[in-house]
Write an enzyme that holds these catalytic residues in place. Structure first.
Site, PDB file in Angstrom:
ATOM      1  N   MET A   1      -8.750   0.134 -27.415  1.00 29.28           N
ATOM      2  CA  MET A   1      -8.183  -1.192 -27.171  1.00 29.28           C
ATOM      3  C   MET A   1      -6.854  -1.047 -26.449  1.00 29.28           C
ATOM      4  SD  MET A   1      -9.026  -3.058 -30.804  1.00 29.28           S
ATOM      5  CE  MET A   1      -8.699  -1.563 -31.760  1.00 29.28           C
TER       6      MET A   1
ATOM      7  N   GLY B   1     -16.417   4.325 -18.364  1.00 31.24           N
ATOM      8  CA  GLY B   1     -17.270   3.982 -17.232  1.00 31.24           C
ATOM      9  C   GLY B   1     -17.805   2.570 -17.322  1.00 31.24           C
TER      10      GLY B   1
ATOM     11  N   TYR C   1     -14.104  -1.288 -14.299  1.00 32.98           N
ATOM     12  CA  TYR C   1     -13.076  -0.370 -13.837  1.00 32.98           C
ATOM     13  C   TYR C   1     -13.691   0.634 -12.856  1.00 32.98           C
ATOM     14  CZ  TYR C   1     -10.409  -2.560 -17.568  1.00 32.98           C
ATOM     15  OH  TYR C   1      -9.781  -3.487 -18.366  1.00 32.98           O
TER      16      TYR C   1
END
Length: 368
Positions: free
Chosen positions: A26, A168, A172
């Site tokens: 997080m 992954g 992003y």
């Protein structure tokens, strides 16, 4: 049904966990000048003390000129940052916990108005479909980025971390290569199929595997949804999911961390009698890899509500117990409830369900 399944051991290669609960990564954005300090170490130590089986850290970025999209995201390169991460790992281990860093590159994404010092980079200079942003990565950029991930992995092992996770997912950088909405390349790193667009990720996995050796467990986080498009799907069938994930497992991934908004939702309609398998369930079935599921565990609303400042009440765990007892997936990642209650796991284990707390959005602003 019983909660005992959550508190059975899990072992894979050198990773020995006392239970099946994972602290989900997080983003906190609270590493001053990108360097984790004592307050970051204490934050993770408290979760280890609270009986979390495996802690995955917030995303920490590789050594590229514009690898993060927000000030305060920690680096995983440079002597000062790595010394800070050594302190984090040592604190968690002293509390009897296990920990792995999530290694990250945010690609062309942005958070608010903050901008890095260098232009952001991505497969095709796109933030999303028909949304230009930043520069197109050259093949030299790609090679340097692969090397940066491998160096971060080697450093993680050297610092004594128990595992590591490659990010992954969620739109992003690595995920931008997977997604046809952001990968329009015509060279070897693009293509019409998900297998072709997975080459960048596969090269990172192979380089990381070479850097850490065969016995260090490697996790890869993947998702269908993107922050740029919550409805995006990379695989619309089990066949496409196999073409996407199996080559990555073959390249060296041990555990697939399958991110979805609500863990109980089926990934596909009923197929071959497999009614109701979630993303992690299908990934395990199709690849044979161990999997982590995640998504609103123990809460009444998904995490998108938190971005708007909303909290969430508690929800029963019966559905989770059922799925884990039928071996749908191996581990379960828990996010927001652990922000608001570092001792959530031990409360579940001891049956203190009446004292379980939901998520308070104010907890996003502190390292409690």
């Amino acid at each position: 049904m019983s909660d005992n399944i959550l508190f059975t051991p899990f072992a894979l290669k050198g990773l020995q966990l006392p239970n099946r609960i994972v602290m989900a990564p997080m983003t906190r954005g609270m590493a001053k000048e990108g360097i984790p300090g004592p307050e970051n170490a204490e934050y993770y130590r408290r979760r280890a003390q609270g009986n979390v089986g495996l802690i995955l850290t917030e995303g920490t970025v590789v050594n590229r000129p514009a690898s993060r999209n927000m000030a305060g995201i920690p680096f995983f390169h440079g002597d000062a940052a790595l010394a800070g991460w050594q302190g984090v790992a040592d604190a968690v281990h002293a509390a009897g916990g296990k920990i792995g860093p999530q290694i990250w590159h945010t690609g062309s994404t942005r958070t608010g108005e903050w901008e890095p010092d260098a232009p952001v980079e991505s497969p095709s200079g796109l933030l999303g479909p028909d949304a230009p942003r930043g520069v197109v990565m050259t093949e030299e950029d790609i090679a340097d980025t692969v090397a940066a991930f491998a160096q971060a992995a080697a450093d993680a092992k050297r610092l004594g971390f128990d595992t590591l996770e490659l990010h992954g997912a969620h739109g992003y950088l690595i995920d931008q290569f997977f997604w046809p909405g952001t990968n329009k390349r015509t060279d070897a790193f693009g293509g019409a199929t998900i297998r072709e667009r997975s080459r960048f990720a596969a090269e990172i996995v192979r380089a990381v595997r070479a850097a850490v050796g065969p016995d260090f467990p490697l996790i890869l986080r993947v998702s269908q949804w993107k922050q740029q498009d919550y409805k995006a799907r990379l695989a619309t069938s089990p066949q496409e999911m196999t073409e996407w994930l199996a080559p990555l497992v073959d390249a060296g991934v041990d555990i697939l961390h399958c991110s979805q908004r609500r863990f109980w939702e089926p990934e596909f309609p009923e197929i071959d009698g497999e009614q109701g398998l979630n993303f992690a369930g299908w990934a395990k079935k199709l690849t044979g890899a161990a999997t982590i599921s995640v998504g609103s565990v123990g809460l009444t609303s998904d995490f998108f509500a938190a971005f708007g400042g909303e909290g969430s009440g508690t929800a029963a765990l019966d559905n989770l117990y059922t799925r884990m007892e039928r071996d749908e997936f191996d581990l379960i990642a828990v996010g927001r409830v652990l922000l608001s209650d570092a001792h959530w796991a031990e409360k579940v284990q001891s049956g203190q369900t009446a004292s379980l707390r939901g998520f308070n959005a104010a907890d996003l602003a502190v390292l409690a």
